[in-house]
Motif scaffolding. Structure first.
Motif, PDB file in Angstrom:
ATOM      1  N   ALA A 221       0.861  -1.179   0.000  1.00  0.00           N
ATOM      2  CA  ALA A 221       0.000   0.000   0.000  1.00  0.00           C
ATOM      3  C   ALA A 221       0.893   1.224   0.000  1.00  0.00           C
ATOM      4  CB  ALA A 221      -0.909   0.002   1.223  1.00  0.00           C
ATOM      5  N   VAL A 223       0.810   5.216   0.318  1.00  0.00           N
ATOM      6  CA  VAL A 223      -0.137   6.195   0.849  1.00  0.00           C
ATOM      7  C   VAL A 223       0.401   7.605   0.655  1.00  0.00           C
ATOM      8  CG1 VAL A 223      -1.522   6.867   2.838  1.00  0.00           C
ATOM      9  CG2 VAL A 223      -0.789   4.473   2.571  1.00  0.00           C
ATOM     10  N   LYS A 234     -10.391   3.917   4.941  1.00  0.00           N
ATOM     11  CA  LYS A 234      -9.512   2.949   4.289  1.00  0.00           C
ATOM     12  C   LYS A 234      -8.376   2.455   5.192  1.00  0.00           C
ATOM     13  CE  LYS A 234     -11.385   2.340   0.318  1.00  0.00           C
ATOM     14  NZ  LYS A 234     -11.724   0.986  -0.175  1.00  0.00           N
ATOM     15  N   ILE A 238      -5.587  -0.457   4.301  1.00  0.00           N
ATOM     16  CA  ILE A 238      -4.190  -0.070   4.097  1.00  0.00           C
ATOM     17  C   ILE A 238      -3.271  -0.921   4.968  1.00  0.00           C
ATOM     18  CG2 ILE A 238      -2.530   1.797   4.526  1.00  0.00           C
ATOM     19  CD1 ILE A 238      -4.741   3.760   3.587  1.00  0.00           C
ATOM     20  N   VAL A 244       3.591  -0.901   3.921  1.00  0.00           N
ATOM     21  CA  VAL A 244       2.862   0.365   3.849  1.00  0.00           C
ATOM     22  C   VAL A 244       3.880   1.495   3.692  1.00  0.00           C
ATOM     23  CG1 VAL A 244       1.245   1.935   4.963  1.00  0.00           C
ATOM     24  CG2 VAL A 244       1.009  -0.545   5.292  1.00  0.00           C
ATOM     25  N   TYR A 392      -3.136   5.067  -2.496  1.00  0.00           N
ATOM     26  CA  TYR A 392      -4.156   5.852  -1.802  1.00  0.00           C
ATOM     27  C   TYR A 392      -3.641   7.279  -1.604  1.00  0.00           C
ATOM     28  CZ  TYR A 392      -5.537   1.099  -0.355  1.00  0.00           C
ATOM     29  OH  TYR A 392      -5.879  -0.242  -0.323  1.00  0.00           O
TER      30      TYR A 392
END
Length: 451
Positions: A221, A223, A234, A238, A244, A392
């Motif tokens: 993910a 971000v 979300k 995530i 991440v 995202y």
């Protein structure tokens, strides 16, 4: 007599035409940037490697911002713009690209270019083995898309100890800013990169063997900080990814429901991190996220990045530059180790600029300060290392509906500055999403799924 006059006139006319011909040839050879329509009639400018697919599909992606300055705040306070080197591209063990034809896996070795020297579409190449046997990886999917001609799977994402040699320093010193080692002393490079000497320093996802739990594919993910994430809910989605990625002013406390709480990779330049700490302090950003799983990925914009990296690894104060005397543990924690610190390779950043985000700004006087945004580098690094990527908080075509950041207390429109081409980046995210190479979070898709 009349015959003599005609012969003399003919000789004079022929001589004049000969003079005009040689004059045109001289201008063509020495002033090739001047259109020679008077000599040869209408001319068609030849295509070059600058006309990449991204630019061809993005003919109206750049306009000057509505701000009073064409420079962002971080470049408006005494920043010295580097002079542009004009040294020709050297012959090395690298590969060179001339034209990028979408839909084909071109062999990019031994091709000649006529591009400007500062472009440098020539990179170090390494054999990089994938970390999984994922059957649905980005690497396998990209070969079936129109973006395949731009994708090089063996440009090193990170730089480390083995990369710093006199030969590489000579090659990369011709490129300024994040795209090379221009202005960086060889001694500084050696002292910094020599401590990045483990496998963790050349692998972005260095702990996959311990983290994978026999998963077939690596899910990441990425971000961004865009306002589209506000009220998105979300967070859990995530955090469910293996990795991440976050960048710059990534405020987590109080926003976990929308953006999650984990950070495995934090991407920044020293400049953007310091500006984020100053600019977003009131919103709650105190510094980079800190956790046992967090890795810190430097985007080296200036010599100060190498100096901060060296101080962080050696647990000493920064020796010189804007951060002189500062303690890196304030930003990365007391237990930060060399294995948790990484630095993007300038070849990789220049490759991203040349192949994916070749902006019109490169034809202006601001070419030396233009680069992909920090978030763009982070997302494209994930594209080159993860098997599956969800993005995202990145700009979407309806960006005017949202504030600049998800943590803004009042609405702030997105600002456009000359050092990044955010509209071109937005177009690229749409292309990657539509090609099935990333999954981009967009409000309109959420609404359509709920109906």
């Amino acid at each position: 007599m009349a015959l003599q006059r005609r012969l003399a006139l003919g000789a004079l006319t022929g001589g004049s035409l000969l003079v005009i011909y040689f004059l045109c040839r001289y201008l063509e050879n020495h002033l090739s940037f001047v259109p020679l329509r008077q000599c040869h009639g209408p001319t068609q400018r030849p295509s070059s490697s600058q006309d990449s697919p991204a630019r061809q599909s993005n003919s109206d992606q750049w306009s000057h911002p509505a701000h009073t300055s064409t420079l962002p705040p971080e470049l408006s306070s005494g920043t010295v713009l580097p002079k542009h080197p004009q040294t020709p591209t050297p012959k090395t063990q690298t590969a060179t690209a001339a034209k990028h034809k979408p839909g084909k896996n071109n062999s990019l070795d031994n091709l000649k270019t006529t591009e400007a020297p500062y472009i440098g579409d020539t990179y170090m190449r390494e054999v990089i083995q994938p970390q999984t046997n994922c059957s649905d990886s980005i690497r396998s999917r990209i070969t079936k898309t129109e973006l395949s001609g731009r994708f090089l799977k063996d440009v090193p994402v990170l730089q480390w100890a083995e990369h710093v040699t006199p030969k590489q320093h000579q090659r990369l010193s011709r490129y300024p800013g994040a795209h090379g080692w221009g202005g960086i002393e060889y001694k500084t490079l050696v002292e910094t990169l020599s401590v990045l000497n483990s496998s963790a320093n050349w692998q972005l996802l260095d702990d996959w063997k311990d983290l994978g739990n026999e998963s077939e594919c690596i899910r990441c993910a990425v971000v961004g900080n865009g306002g589209i994430l506000k009220d998105s809910k979300k967070g859990k989605e995530i955090d469910s990814h293996h990795y991440v990625f976050r960048t710059n002013g990534a405020i987590i406390n109080g926003f976990e429901q929308d953006v999650g709480s984990r950070t495995t990779h934090y991407t920044f330049s020293t400049n953007t991190m310091m500006n984020s700490m100053r600019g977003y302090a009131r919103a709650g950003f105190k510094g980079p996220p800190k956790s046992k799983e967090t890795r810190y990925v430097f985007l080296p914009d200036h010599g100060r990045d190498y100096l901060l990296m060296k101080a962080a690894v050696t647990h000493t104060l920064v020796e010189q530059g804007p951060e002189k005397g500062k303690d890196p543990s304030k930003y990365f924690g007391q237990d930060v180790s060399a294995e948790k610190l990484k630095m993007y390779h300038p070849d990789f950043i220049r490759y991203l600029r040349n192949r994916f985000l070749r902006s019109k700004t490169l034809k202006t006087k601001y070419k030396d300060i233009y680069r992909p945004s920090t978030g763009a580098v982070m997302l494209l690094a994930a594209l080159h290392t993860c098997d599956q990527v969800s993005a995202y908080g990145f700009m979407t075509p309806d960006y005017k509906k949202y504030s600049d950041h998800y943590y803004d207390k009042t609405n702030h429109q997105v600002g456009f500055y000359i050092n990044h081409d955010l509209r071109m980046e937005m177009t690229l995210w749409q292309q990657l999403h539509q090609a099935g190479l990333i999954r981009l979070y967009m409000h309109n898709e959420v609404r359509s799924n709920q109906k």
